[in-house]
Write a protein that holds these residues in place. Structure first.
Motif, PDB file in Angstrom:
ATOM      1  N   TYR A  40       0.851  -1.173   0.000  1.00  0.00           N
ATOM      2  CA  TYR A  40       0.000   0.000   0.000  1.00  0.00           C
ATOM      3  C   TYR A  40       0.894   1.232   0.000  1.00  0.00           C
ATOM      4  O   TYR A  40       2.112   1.144  -0.143  1.00  0.00           O
ATOM      5  CB  TYR A  40      -0.920  -0.037   1.229  1.00  0.00           C
ATOM      6  N   TYR A  41       0.315   2.376   0.157  1.00  0.00           N
ATOM      7  CA  TYR A  41       1.083   3.610   0.278  1.00  0.00           C
ATOM      8  C   TYR A  41       1.665   3.714   1.685  1.00  0.00           C
ATOM      9  O   TYR A  41       1.140   3.126   2.624  1.00  0.00           O
ATOM     10  CB  TYR A  41       0.184   4.820   0.027  1.00  0.00           C
ATOM     11  N   PHE A  42       2.737   4.479   1.830  1.00  0.00           N
ATOM     12  CA  PHE A  42       3.368   4.718   3.123  1.00  0.00           C
ATOM     13  C   PHE A  42       3.617   3.401   3.868  1.00  0.00           C
ATOM     14  O   PHE A  42       3.260   3.230   5.026  1.00  0.00           O
ATOM     15  CB  PHE A  42       2.516   5.676   3.974  1.00  0.00           C
ATOM     16  N   GLU A  43       4.250   2.475   3.179  1.00  0.00           N
ATOM     17  CA  GLU A  43       4.444   1.119   3.719  1.00  0.00           C
ATOM     18  C   GLU A  43       5.266   1.107   5.006  1.00  0.00           C
ATOM     19  O   GLU A  43       5.133   0.205   5.822  1.00  0.00           O
ATOM     20  CB  GLU A  43       5.072   0.218   2.662  1.00  0.00           C
ATOM     21  N   GLU A  44       6.080   2.099   5.186  1.00  0.00           N
ATOM     22  CA  GLU A  44       6.839   2.227   6.447  1.00  0.00           C
ATOM     23  C   GLU A  44       5.882   2.245   7.640  1.00  0.00           C
ATOM     24  O   GLU A  44       6.146   1.632   8.673  1.00  0.00           O
ATOM     25  CB  GLU A  44       7.662   3.521   6.414  1.00  0.00           C
ATOM     26  N   ASP A  45       4.765   2.918   7.494  1.00  0.00           N
ATOM     27  CA  ASP A  45       3.791   3.013   8.578  1.00  0.00           C
ATOM     28  C   ASP A  45       3.048   1.701   8.794  1.00  0.00           C
ATOM     29  O   ASP A  45       2.673   1.377   9.917  1.00  0.00           O
ATOM     30  CB  ASP A  45       2.834   4.174   8.327  1.00  0.00           C
ATOM     31  N   VAL A  46       2.864   0.925   7.749  1.00  0.00           N
ATOM     32  CA  VAL A  46       2.281  -0.407   7.883  1.00  0.00           C
ATOM     33  C   VAL A  46       3.243  -1.291   8.671  1.00  0.00           C
ATOM     34  O   VAL A  46       2.843  -2.007   9.604  1.00  0.00           O
ATOM     35  CB  VAL A  46       1.973  -1.045   6.507  1.00  0.00           C
ATOM     36  N   ALA A  47       4.511  -1.249   8.310  1.00  0.00           N
ATOM     37  CA  ALA A  47       5.521  -2.051   8.998  1.00  0.00           C
ATOM     38  C   ALA A  47       5.617  -1.675  10.475  1.00  0.00           C
ATOM     39  O   ALA A  47       5.695  -2.551  11.347  1.00  0.00           O
ATOM     40  CB  ALA A  47       6.876  -1.887   8.310  1.00  0.00           C
TER      41      ALA A  47
END
Length: 92
Positions: A40-47
């Motif tokens: 998805y977008y902003f995958e750093e925040d998902v991680a």
């Protein structure tokens, strides 16, 4: 002619993604899911949400050939993907 993109791109942000990911993680835990795959977008925040929830995730930074909420160009999205891989590749 411009690209037709989902209206969601107007509202998605790092906080939106992080909060949505935390809600998804809570649902996963409730159902017994211990790991997931995401792109998805902003995958750093998902991680970060996965780490916070104590789940395992296979997370992939979005790479598109047109502007997206987290990258202005294809080249920017590739750079974000490279940076994401470098920062998260040794997480276990």
């Amino acid at each position: 002619m411009g690209y037709m993109l989902p209206v969601e791109r107007e509202f998605v942000s790092p906080d939106f993604v992080r909060l949505g990911s935390l809600i998804a993680c809570a649902e996963f835990i409730r159902c017994g899911v211990t790991s997931f795959a995401d792109m998805y977008y902003f995958e750093e925040d998902v991680a970060k949400a996965a780490v916070e929830a104590g789940l395992r995730g296979v997370c992939s930074q979005t790479v598109l050939k047109f502007p997206s909420p987290d990258a202005k160009s294809y080249e920017d999205s590739l750079a974000l993907a490279r940076d994401f891989i470098q920062r998260w590749r040794d997480m276990r």
